[in-house]
Scaffold this motif. Structure first.
Motif, PDB file in Angstrom:
ATOM      1  N   CYS A  39       0.812  -1.214   0.000  1.00 45.36           N
ATOM      2  CA  CYS A  39       0.000   0.000   0.000  1.00 45.36           C
ATOM      3  C   CYS A  39       0.844   1.262   0.000  1.00 45.36           C
ATOM      4  O   CYS A  39       0.698   2.116  -0.868  1.00 45.36           O
ATOM      5  CB  CYS A  39      -0.931  -0.015   1.221  1.00 45.36           C
ATOM      6  SG  CYS A  39      -1.935   1.481   1.405  1.00 45.36           S
ATOM      7  N   VAL A 207      -3.175  -1.644  -6.824  1.00 48.58           N
ATOM      8  CA  VAL A 207      -3.691  -0.320  -6.507  1.00 48.58           C
ATOM      9  C   VAL A 207      -2.515   0.649  -6.453  1.00 48.58           C
ATOM     10  O   VAL A 207      -1.519   0.397  -5.785  1.00 48.58           O
ATOM     11  CB  VAL A 207      -4.445  -0.330  -5.171  1.00 48.58           C
ATOM     12  CG1 VAL A 207      -5.003   1.058  -4.873  1.00 48.58           C
ATOM     13  CG2 VAL A 207      -5.572  -1.347  -5.202  1.00 48.58           C
ATOM     14  N   LEU A 287     -11.544   2.562  -7.313  1.00 51.48           N
ATOM     15  CA  LEU A 287     -10.331   2.370  -6.524  1.00 51.48           C
ATOM     16  C   LEU A 287      -9.082   2.485  -7.387  1.00 51.48           C
ATOM     17  O   LEU A 287      -8.012   2.857  -6.906  1.00 51.48           O
ATOM     18  CB  LEU A 287     -10.380   0.993  -5.853  1.00 51.48           C
ATOM     19  CG  LEU A 287      -9.189   0.562  -5.001  1.00 51.48           C
ATOM     20  CD1 LEU A 287      -8.966   1.537  -3.848  1.00 51.48           C
ATOM     21  CD2 LEU A 287      -9.396  -0.850  -4.472  1.00 51.48           C
ATOM     22  N   PHE A 288      -9.201   2.208  -8.682  1.00 48.74           N
ATOM     23  CA  PHE A 288      -8.064   2.210  -9.596  1.00 48.74           C
ATOM     24  C   PHE A 288      -8.066   3.440 -10.507  1.00 48.74           C
ATOM     25  O   PHE A 288      -7.401   3.456 -11.537  1.00 48.74           O
ATOM     26  CB  PHE A 288      -8.082   0.948 -10.454  1.00 48.74           C
ATOM     27  CG  PHE A 288      -8.061  -0.325  -9.657  1.00 48.74           C
ATOM     28  CD1 PHE A 288      -6.863  -0.876  -9.226  1.00 48.74           C
ATOM     29  CD2 PHE A 288      -9.231  -0.974  -9.319  1.00 48.74           C
ATOM     30  CE1 PHE A 288      -6.830  -2.050  -8.498  1.00 48.74           C
ATOM     31  CE2 PHE A 288      -9.220  -2.157  -8.585  1.00 48.74           C
ATOM     32  CZ  PHE A 288      -8.011  -2.688  -8.174  1.00 48.74           C
ATOM     33  N   ARG A 334      -2.420   5.302 -11.655  1.00 49.80           N
ATOM     34  CA  ARG A 334      -3.530   4.983 -10.759  1.00 49.80           C
ATOM     35  C   ARG A 334      -3.281   5.685  -9.426  1.00 49.80           C
ATOM     36  O   ARG A 334      -2.141   5.779  -8.975  1.00 49.80           O
ATOM     37  CB  ARG A 334      -3.646   3.464 -10.526  1.00 49.80           C
ATOM     38  CG  ARG A 334      -3.910   2.672 -11.793  1.00 49.80           C
ATOM     39  CD  ARG A 334      -4.000   1.169 -11.510  1.00 49.80           C
ATOM     40  NE  ARG A 334      -2.731   0.611 -11.052  1.00 49.80           N
ATOM     41  CZ  ARG A 334      -1.720   0.267 -11.858  1.00 49.80           C
ATOM     42  NH1 ARG A 334      -1.840   0.435 -13.167  1.00 49.80           N
ATOM     43  NH2 ARG A 334      -0.615  -0.249 -11.359  1.00 49.80           N
ATOM     44  N   MET A 337      -3.559   3.788  -3.013  1.00 53.54           N
ATOM     45  CA  MET A 337      -4.636   3.334  -2.145  1.00 53.54           C
ATOM     46  C   MET A 337      -4.689   4.109  -0.842  1.00 53.54           C
ATOM     47  O   MET A 337      -5.773   4.425  -0.348  1.00 53.54           O
ATOM     48  CB  MET A 337      -4.510   1.840  -1.855  1.00 53.54           C
ATOM     49  CG  MET A 337      -5.611   1.296  -0.943  1.00 53.54           C
ATOM     50  SD  MET A 337      -5.747  -0.502  -0.971  1.00 53.54           S
ATOM     51  CE  MET A 337      -4.133  -1.009  -0.413  1.00 53.54           C
TER      52      MET A 337
END
Length: 342
Positions: A39, A207, A287-288, A334, A337
């Motif tokens: 993350c 992510v 989320l992406f 992207r 996260m």
């Protein structure tokens, strides 16, 4: 449940793929006290990934945003981060959001490291549910999975405090990476079988762009499920509602259930009805997503104007990254996260 006056709901919008807007995840802070490699890996996060405090939404702005989403039919709010328990006076925000008409489910996701001292206050403020990240029980593996910063005993103490505060059914999220912590799965199941809590094993996802994701590090949910079922037979459970993220299984011997979140091996974009609000007021529809939509002007104008702005953005939404992953360039930008919550 919220017993306040009925919400003044406008027409609930559908996106370009006819998906409704039902859930909102609100990041209250983008910083974290862990550096989990999947993350927020140490030293690899973008230089502009953290905000100065002045750019974060204050509690009044967050409440205005939640009220606007509630007008559009959102009933579930989940507070995320970063690590949300780092946000000063968080129980006060919970208290405010718990009073918003129309909000029926108010939850929070945390790494649990600070939960022992905050669980009682969060419960008293009106928080309904908790999800705690727990990637291993082995102290060394856990510490490695937290980027060398975490102590699993703190998380287990936090769980105990949450139970004492009245959180009866807690979700426990485990991100599984092949060759890193997959050997922790059976120990985790054994530890939490027979408790009211539900383990959810999450496939390692791409992510953001700083975690060095490779598909060969993904342990498909089906593989992990079969491994668990060899020791404790499982039976599938029907979804509680359309768009439920986890595929749920019940232990045949009646000792509870577990779940699997399979964004890589079995994408569920077709039923995704979640929006995400970043700590600086950007709306992300996936989320992406590569970028967000700035809601700051709409927040300043009030909940009615803001709900119109949100509905307009949602109507154009066509995201389905997980279904398209194989055909997209790996270098595609992207959002990270930790910036918008998982």
């Amino acid at each position: 449940m919220n017993a306040a006056m009925p919400v003044r709901e406008t027409h609930s919008p559908l996106d370009a793929l006819s998906r409704p807007l039902r859930d909102l995840r609100v990041s209250v802070i983008e910083t974290c006290n862990y550096r989990c490699p999947y993350c927020m890996p140490e030293g690899l996060t973008p230089d502009d990934a953290t905000l100065d405090r002045a750019r974060r939404l204050d509690f009044q702005q967050i409440e205005t945003a939640v009220r606007a989403f509630a007008r559009l039919g959102v009933r579930k709010i989940r507070l995320t981060g970063g690590e949300p328990l780092l946000r000063k006076d968080l129980p006060e925000l919970v208290r405010r959001l718990a009073r918003v008409p129309g909000i029926e489910d108010l939850a929070l996701t945390t790494n649990g490291s600070l939960l022992a001292t905050q669980a009682a206050a969060l419960r008293a403020a009106g928080l309904h549910r908790l999800t705690v990240s727990l990637d291993a029980l082995d102290a060394d593996v856990f510490r490695a999975m937290s980027g060398g910063r975490g102590d699993v005993r703190q998380v287990l103490d936090g769980l105990a405090a949450a139970e004492s505060a009245g959180f009866g059914r807690i979700k426990l999220n485990t991100v599984v990476q092949r060759g890193v912590n997959e050997d922790q799965a059976l120990a985790l199941v054994e530890r939490f079988r027979g408790t009211p809590h539900t383990l959810r094993f999450i496939e390692y996802m791409d992510v953001g762009t700083c975690n060095g994701w490779r598909r060969d590090q993904v342990v498909p949910s089906a593989e992990l499920r079969d491994r668990i079922a060899m020791r404790w037979p499982l039976s599938p459970v029907a979804p509680s509602y359309r768009g439920e993220v986890a595929s749920r299984y019940r232990f045949v011997d009646g000792q509870g259930e577990i779940g699997f979140v399979s964004s890589v091996s079995a994408p569920f974009c077709g039923d995704c009805h979640r929006a995400r609000l970043s700590a600086d007021g950007q709306l992300f529809t996936c989320l992406f997503a590569a970028r967000g939509h700035d809601l700051s002007e709409g927040i300043a104008q009030g909940e009615a104007a803001l709900s119109d702005r949100i509905a307009s953005i949602w109507a154009r939404r066509a995201d389905r990254y997980s279904e398209e992953r194989a055909g997209l360039a790996s270098e595609r930008k992207r959002i990270e996260m930790f910036f918008i919550g998982g």
